[in-house]
Design a protein around this motif. Structure first.
Motif, PDB file in Angstrom:
ATOM      1  N   ILE A  30     -26.128  40.131-129.059  1.00 35.62           N
ATOM      2  CA  ILE A  30     -26.931  40.951-128.359  1.00 35.62           C
ATOM      3  C   ILE A  30     -27.296  42.239-129.233  1.00 35.62           C
ATOM      4  CG2 ILE A  30     -27.750  42.170-126.420  1.00 35.62           C
ATOM      5  CD1 ILE A  30     -26.319  40.467-124.597  1.00 35.62           C
ATOM      6  N   THR A  31     -26.306  42.631-129.818  1.00 37.93           N
ATOM      7  CA  THR A  31     -26.131  43.753-130.765  1.00 37.93           C
ATOM      8  C   THR A  31     -26.897  43.428-132.190  1.00 37.93           C
ATOM      9  OG1 THR A  31     -23.942  44.163-130.090  1.00 37.93           O
ATOM     10  CG2 THR A  31     -24.967  45.685-131.777  1.00 37.93           C
ATOM     11  N   GLY A  32     -26.440  42.252-132.561  1.00 36.31           N
ATOM     12  CA  GLY A  32     -27.327  41.815-133.730  1.00 36.31           C
ATOM     13  C   GLY A  32     -28.501  41.454-133.590  1.00 36.31           C
ATOM     14  N   TYR A  33     -29.047  40.640-132.555  1.00 25.95           N
ATOM     15  CA  TYR A  33     -30.513  40.204-132.329  1.00 25.95           C
ATOM     16  C   TYR A  33     -31.261  41.696-131.975  1.00 25.95           C
ATOM     17  CZ  TYR A  33     -29.639  35.313-132.803  1.00 25.95           C
ATOM     18  OH  TYR A  33     -29.470  34.107-133.322  1.00 25.95           O
ATOM     19  N   ARG A  34     -30.619  42.830-131.411  1.00 25.57           N
ATOM     20  CA  ARG A  34     -31.210  43.940-131.429  1.00 25.57           C
ATOM     21  C   ARG A  34     -31.689  44.712-132.537  1.00 25.57           C
ATOM     22  NH1 ARG A  34     -28.578  47.473-126.983  1.00 25.57           N
ATOM     23  NH2 ARG A  34     -29.435  45.791-125.440  1.00 25.57           N
ATOM     24  N   ALA A  35     -30.729  44.512-133.432  1.00 22.52           N
ATOM     25  CA  ALA A  35     -30.670  45.185-134.647  1.00 22.52           C
ATOM     26  C   ALA A  35     -31.522  44.302-135.433  1.00 22.52           C
ATOM     27  CB  ALA A  35     -29.327  45.112-135.590  1.00 22.52           C
ATOM     28  N   LEU A  36     -31.819  43.195-135.436  1.00 18.06           N
ATOM     29  CA  LEU A  36     -33.012  42.278-136.075  1.00 18.06           C
ATOM     30  C   LEU A  36     -34.218  42.679-135.522  1.00 18.06           C
ATOM     31  CD1 LEU A  36     -32.574  38.454-136.590  1.00 18.06           C
ATOM     32  CD2 LEU A  36     -34.658  39.320-135.960  1.00 18.06           C
ATOM     33  N   LEU A  37     -34.467  42.608-134.188  1.00 16.37           N
ATOM     34  CA  LEU A  37     -35.800  42.965-133.705  1.00 16.37           C
ATOM     35  C   LEU A  37     -36.340  44.254-134.217  1.00 16.37           C
ATOM     36  CD1 LEU A  37     -35.946  41.587-130.068  1.00 16.37           C
ATOM     37  CD2 LEU A  37     -37.274  40.983-132.096  1.00 16.37           C
ATOM     38  N   ASN A  38     -35.333  45.230-134.100  1.00 19.41           N
ATOM     39  CA  ASN A  38     -35.354  46.669-134.405  1.00 19.41           C
ATOM     40  C   ASN A  38     -35.617  46.710-135.963  1.00 19.41           C
ATOM     41  OD1 ASN A  38     -35.931  49.217-133.220  1.00 19.41           O
ATOM     42  ND2 ASN A  38     -33.778  49.818-133.632  1.00 19.41           N
ATOM     43  N   GLY A  39     -35.008  45.812-136.787  1.00 21.96           N
ATOM     44  CA  GLY A  39     -35.321  46.107-138.306  1.00 21.96           C
ATOM     45  C   GLY A  39     -36.365  45.504-138.659  1.00 21.96           C
ATOM     46  N   ALA A  40     -37.002  44.540-137.842  1.00 22.20           N
ATOM     47  CA  ALA A  40     -38.226  43.707-138.235  1.00 22.20           C
ATOM     48  C   ALA A  40     -39.581  44.652-137.632  1.00 22.20           C
ATOM     49  CB  ALA A  40     -38.237  42.167-137.608  1.00 22.20           C
ATOM     50  N   PHE A  41     -39.432  44.842-136.507  1.00 24.73           N
ATOM     51  CA  PHE A  41     -40.397  45.378-135.378  1.00 24.73           C
ATOM     52  C   PHE A  41     -40.508  46.635-134.940  1.00 24.73           C
ATOM     53  CE2 PHE A  41     -40.059  40.696-135.097  1.00 24.73           C
ATOM     54  CZ  PHE A  41     -40.917  40.153-135.893  1.00 24.73           C
ATOM     55  N   GLY A  42     -39.299  47.121-135.150  1.00 21.88           N
ATOM     56  CA  GLY A  42     -39.226  48.815-134.726  1.00 21.88           C
ATOM     57  C   GLY A  42     -39.818  49.657-135.393  1.00 21.88           C
ATOM     58  N   GLY A  43     -40.920  50.184-135.147  1.00 19.41           N
ATOM     59  CA  GLY A  43     -41.502  51.488-135.946  1.00 19.41           C
ATOM     60  C   GLY A  43     -42.207  51.279-137.070  1.00 19.41           C
ATOM     61  N   SER A  44     -42.844  51.935-137.539  1.00 22.91           N
ATOM     62  CA  SER A  44     -44.213  51.705-138.649  1.00 22.91           C
ATOM     63  C   SER A  44     -43.549  51.496-139.895  1.00 22.91           C
ATOM     64  CB  SER A  44     -45.011  52.966-138.776  1.00 22.91           C
ATOM     65  OG  SER A  44     -44.292  53.895-139.065  1.00 22.91           O
ATOM     66  N   TYR A  45     -42.386  51.852-140.160  1.00 23.89           N
ATOM     67  CA  TYR A  45     -41.744  51.492-141.432  1.00 23.89           C
ATOM     68  C   TYR A  45     -41.550  50.218-141.472  1.00 23.89           C
ATOM     69  CZ  TYR A  45     -39.117  51.483-145.524  1.00 23.89           C
ATOM     70  OH  TYR A  45     -38.638  50.986-147.041  1.00 23.89           O
ATOM     71  N   ALA A  46     -40.627  49.624-140.399  1.00 24.89           N
ATOM     72  CA  ALA A  46     -40.116  48.180-140.178  1.00 24.89           C
ATOM     73  C   ALA A  46     -41.285  47.322-140.218  1.00 24.89           C
ATOM     74  CB  ALA A  46     -39.437  48.133-138.814  1.00 24.89           C
ATOM     75  N   LEU A  47     -42.346  47.751-139.441  1.00 24.13           N
ATOM     76  CA  LEU A  47     -43.406  46.931-139.362  1.00 24.13           C
ATOM     77  C   LEU A  47     -44.045  46.682-140.754  1.00 24.13           C
ATOM     78  CD1 LEU A  47     -45.249  47.998-136.060  1.00 24.13           C
ATOM     79  CD2 LEU A  47     -44.283  45.685-136.466  1.00 24.13           C
TER      80      LEU A  47
END
Ligand SMILES: Nc1ncnc2c1ncn2[C@@H]1O[C@H](COP(=O)(O)OP(=O)(O)OP(=O)(O)O)[C@@H](O)[C@H]1O
Ligand SMILES: [Mg+2]
Lengths: 378, 534
Positions: A30-47
């Protein structure tokens, strides 16, 4: 009925298996996938990073749509990316003084031409000498990489870099800033390349479904016999589809050079050192997008997210990089095998509904990417 | 004419009650009752798209009915798949065969069956049984021949042997005769009669009234998905059957009113064409078709007709000779150039060559005109609205029955696909119209409609060349008949002054027209007059 829903479902199934693997490494999925989602789509820099990563994938996917719709299995995205990048980099190196409004379009056009040329070779071989395009494009990939390794460590190498123990890094010098793809959102990597890719995807869509050429390409792809009978030139269509497909991949090469952070062409001597495997991943993106350029936009973005977020997941959970790659691979395998199953289901349906035609195994082979790839490997 | 009374009076082998099957936009079967008794041949008859194949697909487990029940030997059953149907003793011979071309006959027969030797193949045993079956039913075929080497007729025999091998009690034959020569039809019927006399139940689908009345015991007529009637074959005439099929009175088809032929529009000189295996399939053919003429090429399939067509149409470069359309040399030119020079072509295999099955009706109607300026905007973009408008026009003009213009063509029935192809080809206003098997698999009314179109086209000054294995068709439509045998045109006849027998003999390679039929080496052909009903 087997619908498009199988694709997202198969991707989720792959992620579920990935979760088990993460658990096996003692980390929390869960931590891993949350980090994945966050790294991919969390915030303008990630996007922005995701969009940046998705750009070459989308270009290759758009090219794949054209080729595969015309029943030409262009597996040569890797080589065409390299060819486009080399041609455009050489242009930028040779003409550093041109103003940006001229140099940027010029390098893009040259990159497209380079990719088209590289793909065109395979297209001509298939159309006129009946050489299997899967074999020839894969072989041309290898040739392109060798040419690149030679050029980047010889004629095109940056001689002014400081010597390391291992010798010169195979890379060019910093390219003229006038050739860089302009940044769209300051503070991020998002550059003009994204718009180029979206425009190419849109153009491919219009081409395939609203132009005479696209009509012929789809007819040739679905039934070369009927196309020939209707007076279409199967050969010319094959070559043209391959040229267009290669041009899109060549553009991806330019994006990887002129839209990169380093703004130079750099590799590491391995097969995917420069491309980062985009030439193959783009094909999966296209299949995931149902060989439709519009859906490929969505699928490229998701895949870009998976690649960008994978790095973030690794940072958050400490699982090895290989595990991230494995999960990405699982997604690919699931998606491709679903494509295979769908192909089979469609063929079965066709045969039962209308009697089909006698040579079922041959048609099944020709429609399934997996089987075609398997055949090319032997 | 088959089953003995005691067998026929036994309870039905198959009983379908109230079968309803709906497809998007069509009610393919509407509350249909159908039954088959042991030892009988029960024919299904009806227009293209009447729902005959659909009903049989429901029986064979390909489609699930929306409503209705099926009982086999009195026991209600559910048939979820073709595999289940086979296990219940149902066999089906599709119009397109389901054989693996690279395997032998025996291998194809044993495909999907358990071997008597467990995991090991028992091909010699299979081959022996195939030999036995082919012997006792007169279905000549060699067990160790590869399927790709076989003719269409032989492949069909393999399909029937497959069903016999599996000891099917009920055999469905969907338009089995459409691809057979007259001699092969006789052999097929003999085998089917033998099967029926052994207590097997047979379902026979055909558009040829002569065959339906000649082979079957009972006939069920379907119209627009509904069962109109079930009658004893001995108690109806061909006319009555045809009227039941369309629901109104229809007139006898006129014999050709020949126009005065004009100048030669198509001339073929000394054409030599190689076949797929490199041998000369067409060995020096010369012919001429004048404006206003309908020339029919008769012949048993495999005598070079297909290669001749393909060479004329630009799909197969000839080794020698010339093809002129209105004086322009086209031999060896690609098909696109030949079309531009004014050739319209309806190919023999309509699903494979004539249409792209996945394309919509509208797309298929523009298949040959993707370069037509009327359908394009400046840099090569399609004018969707013009495409649809033209499609709508053609669909209406040629009475193509389709739920919509966007329906994929593979969902249309065979006759409607043929009408669509004819519509498209005639829309280009060809100077020369080459039509292979104009009405194969097409119902009587649609066939007549196509014949009328051909005549109208000839009357407009088009040169029409038809290639057909259906002798009746060649004799009714053509103004002049050429007979092809072993790659050559071996005879010419005026259909109004020649008998069916005489042409039949020529088809068998006997040149002297008028020789006594009984002495010729060819098979005896039925007389034309007796069964030519509509
Ligand atoms: N899989 C399908 N999807 C949609 N429509 C279908 C499908 N199969 C058949 N149909 C439609 O159902 C109707 C009945 O078709 P069917 O093939 O049973 O006709 P048929 O009597 O066998 O005709 P033919 O003599 O031309 O073979 C037609 O209108 C056809 O277009
Ligand atoms: Mg049918």
């Amino acid at each position: 009925m087997v619908g498009w829903a199988v694709l997202p479902v198969s991707a989720l199934a792959a992620l579920a298996i990935g979760a088990v693997l993460i658990l096996a490494f003692g980390a929390n999925p869960i931590t891993g996938y949350r980090a994945l989602l966050n790294g991919a789509f969390g915030g303008s820099y990630a996007l922005a990073s995701t969009a940046q990563k998705a750009t070459p994938l989308l270009l290759v996917a758009a090219g794949t749509c054209v080729a595969v719709r015309a029943n030409v299995w262009n597996i040569g995205g890797e080589g065409q990316i390299v060819a486009g990048a080399l041609a455009s980099t050489a242009t930028a190196l040779a003409l550093p003084g041109l103003p940006g409004w001229l140099l940027v379009p010029l390098v893009l056009v040259v990159a497209a031409a380079g990719g088209a040329l590289w793909a065109g070779v395979a297209g001509v071989f298939k159309a006129y000498f009946n050489v299997n395009e899967i074999l020839s494009t894969i072989m041309l990939n290898l040739v392109a990489v060798q040419v690149m390794n030679y050029l980047l460590s010889g004629p095109m190498v940056n001689r002014s870099q400081s010597f390391s123990v291992t010798g010169l890094i195979p890379q060019t010098r910093l390219l003229s800033s006038r050739s860089w793809l302009p940044t769209l959102v300051p503070g991020t990597q998002l550059n003009l390349g994204v718009l180029v890719a979206l425009a190419v995807a849109a153009a491919v869509y219009v081409l395939l479904w609203h132009s005479g050429f696209g009509f012929r390409a789809r007819a040739v792809g679905l039934s070369p016999e009927a196309a020939a009978y209707a007076g279409m030139s199967v050969r010319r269509t094959t070559v043209n589809a391959m040229l267009l497909s290669g041009a899109a991949c060549g553009l991806a090469g330019a994006v990887l050079v002129f839209g990169s952070i380093s703004h130079r062409m750099v590799t590491d001597g391995s097969l995917t050192g420069f491309t980062g495997n985009d030439g193959f991943n783009g094909i999966v993106v296209a299949l995931f997008g149902g060989l439709n350029p519009a859906w490929s936009v969505v699928s490229a973005f998701l895949f870009g997210g998976l690649l960008v977020g994978g790095t973030a997941m690794q940072g958050a959970t400490g699982v090895p990089t290989d595990l991230v790659t494995t999960i990405e691979g699982l997604v690919v395998v699931f998606v491709v095998s679903m494509d295979f199953l769908r192909t089979g289901a469609r063929l079965r349906q066709e045969v039962t509904e209308r009697g089909g035609d006698g040579d079922l195994p041959a048609r099944a082979r020709s429609r399934s990417l997996v089987l075609r790839l398997a055949r090319a490997r032997v | 004419m088959a089953g003995t009374p005691e067998v026929a009076s036994a309870g039905p082998l198959l009983e379908m009650r109230g079968i309803t099957k709906r497809f998007p936009g069509v009610l393919a079967n509407d509350n249909v009752d159908f039954d088959v008794r042991p030892g009988e041949v029960h024919a299904l008859f009806g227009e293209n798209g009447a729902g005959k194949s659909t009903l049989m697909h429901v029986l064979y487990g390909i489609h699930q009915p929306d409503r209705g029940t099926i009982a086999l030997g009195g026991r209600p059953v559910r048939i979820p798949s073709p595999a289940a149907a086979i296990a219940m003793g149902i066999g089906m011979v599709h119009q397109h065969f389901m054989l693996v071309p690279t395997l032998t006959v025996a291998e194809n027969v044993s495909l999907g069956l358990k071997s008597s030797r467990g995991p090991l193949k028992d091909l010699s045993r299979v081959a022996a049984r195939v030999e036995e079956l082919s012997e006792s039913y007169g279905l000549r075929v060699h067990p160790s021949a590869k399927v790709w080497q076989l003719s269409v007729g032989e492949r069909q025999r393999v399909e029937i042997i497959k069903a016999l091998y599996r000891e099917s009690r009920l055999l469905v034959l969907d338009e089995p005769t459409a691809v057979l020569t007259p001699g092969e039809v006789d052999e097929l019927f003999a085998a089917l009669r033998k099967m029926a006399s052994e207590g097997c139940g047979l379902v026979f689908i055909s558009h040829k009234i002569r065959e339906v009345l000649g082979l079957s015991d009972r006939v069920t007529v379907l119209r627009a998905g509904r069962r109109v009637a079930t009658v004893q074959a001995g108690e109806v005439s061909g006319e009555q059957l045809a009227e039941m099929m369309v629901g109104r009175h229809i007139n006898r088809e006129d014999l050709t009113a020949s126009a005065v032929p004009g100048r030669a529009r198509l001339s073929v000189k000394g054409l030599v064409v190689r076949g797929d295996r490199g041998t000369e399939a067409v060995r020096g053919v010369s012919l001429e078709v004048r404006a206003g003429e309908i020339v029919g090429i008769a012949g048993v399939s495999g005598n070079g007709q297909r290669e001749l067509e393909e060479a004329i149409a630009g799909l197969r470069p000839p080794a020698q000779g010339s093809v002129l359309v209105d004086g322009a040399e086209l031999a060896g030119r690609p098909s696109g150039a030949v079309r531009r020079a004014g050739l319209g072509y309806v190919p023999e295999e309509r699903m494979r060559h004539g249409v792209v099955g996945e394309f919509s009706v509208a797309e298929n109607l523009m298949l040959a005109s993707s370069n037509d300026p009327a359908l394009l905007r400046r840099p090569g973009f399609l004018r969707r609205r013009a495409v649809r408008a033209r499609a709508r026009e053609l669909v209406a003009a040629f009475d193509v029955r389709t739920p919509s213009l966007a329906t994929p063509v593979r969902n249309l029935s065979g006759g409607n696909i043929q009408k669509l192809i004819v519509a498209r080809e005639l829309a280009a206003q060809p100077k020369v119209f080459l039509v292979a098997q104009p009405t194969r698999g097409i119902d009587v009314t649609a066939a007549r409609y196509i014949h009328e179109r051909l005549r109208a086209e000839a009357a407009k000054g088009t040169a029409v060349l038809i290639v057909s294995e259906d002798l009746d068709e060649v004799m009714t439509v053509s103004t002049r008949v050429l007979v092809m045998y072993e790659g050559r045109v071996i005879g010419e006849a005026d259909p109004r002054h020649t008998t069916r027998e005489a042409i039949g003999l020529m088809m068998a390679g006997v040149v002297a027209a008028g020789a006594e039929p009984a002495r010729g080496p060819g098979r005896e052909l039925e007389a034309a007059a007796d069964a030519e009903v509509v």
